[in-house]
Scaffold this motif. Sequence first.
Motif, short mmCIF file in Angstrom:
data_model
loop_
_atom_site.label_atom_id
_atom_site.label_comp_id
_atom_site.label_asym_id
_atom_site.label_seq_id
_atom_site.Cartn_x
_atom_site.Cartn_y
_atom_site.Cartn_z
N VAL A 148 0.85 -1.20 0.00
CA VAL A 148 0.00 0.00 0.00
C VAL A 148 0.88 1.25 0.00
CG1 VAL A 148 -1.87 -1.12 1.30
CG2 VAL A 148 -0.05 0.08 2.53
N GLU A 149 0.27 2.38 -0.28
CA GLU A 149 0.92 3.66 -0.07
C GLU A 149 0.85 3.99 1.41
OE1 GLU A 149 2.25 6.16 -2.00
OE2 GLU A 149 2.06 5.20 -3.98
N PRO A 150 1.90 4.56 1.99
CA PRO A 150 1.82 4.96 3.39
C PRO A 150 0.73 6.02 3.59
CG PRO A 150 4.10 5.00 2.61
CD PRO A 150 3.23 4.83 1.40
N GLU A 159 -0.71 11.35 6.06
CA GLU A 159 -0.21 12.11 7.21
C GLU A 159 1.25 11.84 7.52
OE1 GLU A 159 -4.58 11.37 7.54
OE2 GLU A 159 -2.81 10.09 7.26
N MET A 160 1.74 10.68 7.08
CA MET A 160 3.15 10.35 7.31
C MET A 160 4.05 10.83 6.18
SD MET A 160 3.32 6.59 9.01
CE MET A 160 2.28 6.06 10.35
N MET A 161 3.45 11.27 5.06
CA MET A 161 4.25 11.68 3.90
C MET A 161 4.31 13.20 3.71
SD MET A 161 3.37 8.81 0.99
CE MET A 161 1.61 9.19 0.89
N VAL A 162 3.24 13.91 4.05
CA VAL A 162 3.18 15.34 3.77
C VAL A 162 4.18 16.11 4.62
CG1 VAL A 162 0.76 15.22 3.10
CG2 VAL A 162 1.36 15.72 5.48
N LYS A 194 4.54 2.49 -3.07
CA LYS A 194 4.00 1.35 -2.34
C LYS A 194 5.08 0.64 -1.52
CE LYS A 194 -0.16 0.25 -4.94
NZ LYS A 194 -0.96 -0.82 -5.56
N VAL A 195 4.69 0.29 -0.30
CA VAL A 195 5.57 -0.47 0.60
C VAL A 195 4.75 -1.60 1.22
CG1 VAL A 195 7.06 1.50 1.15
CG2 VAL A 195 5.03 1.05 2.55
N PHE A 250 4.30 3.52 11.88
CA PHE A 250 3.32 2.52 12.29
C PHE A 250 2.11 3.23 12.87
CE2 PHE A 250 6.16 3.17 15.80
CZ PHE A 250 5.41 3.06 16.96
N THR A 251 0.99 2.53 12.87
CA THR A 251 -0.29 3.14 13.24
C THR A 251 -1.02 2.29 14.26
OG1 THR A 251 -0.51 4.04 10.99
CG2 THR A 251 -2.48 4.02 12.36
#
Length: 250
Positions: free
Chosen positions: A91-93, A96-99, A112-113, A175-176
């Motif tokens: 999936v794409e992360p 909120e973790m990328m911006v 994707k990871v 991680f979430t």
Amino acid sequence: MAGDLLDNRGRGDVRWSFPSIHPEGRKFGVIAVVISLAFLLGLDWEIIGWPLLLLSGGVFAFFRDPERVVPQDDRVIIAPADGLVSLITEVEPPAEMMVDDGTGHDGLSPGKVTRISIFMSVFDVHINRAPIAGTIRRVIYIPGSFLDAGLDKASEENERQHILIERMDGLKIGFTQIAGLVARRIVPFVKPGDTVGAGQRIGLIRFGSRVDVYLPAGTDSKVLLGQRIVAGETILAEIGSQQLLEGVSQ
């Protein structure tokens, strides 16, 4: 002294004891005991009091906080939660973790990871631990629904909290913590800027939930669907390692 394990050479003396109860849960256990005693001693309603007293023991057990032996290897990513590996997918992360969050610290890169989802039932230990050593860069709470945590869409629709850790060499792991049908509170023990060790306690989720781990690009899972794992001990992945794993049914 009895009860102390001194080292890994067989020296010392150890005996089983019930794990300590995390302070976050002691108040809930005490409240449950007081209510059960009120029914037993105050109202003499044994049909309610005894089940409540048993439930009090369950509340204390839910917040148990056992010690863990953390692998000492910078190449590995450690499980942040006890439970069952319920999903492994690409999936794409989370956005909120990328911006860019304005702090000057980059988030995860787009693309994707592998995401590993760990489902925690009410019978699992619910103390969550850091998968790597590093600095906490982001702690982002997002309100949401309380769907079954085993569903894939729970990653995007449920109440959740993203945590991003960065190592000294720049490697980042996100991680979430995700609330589920029963879970109603995500409790963080860390904040941005804190330094944590691998396997260090970073938070908990009350009463059943899930944790998603986003592996770095070029890294595959070393655990399998349906495997039960242990927070702070089970190795989820080896950084940069990609290989097909197959389980053997016995």
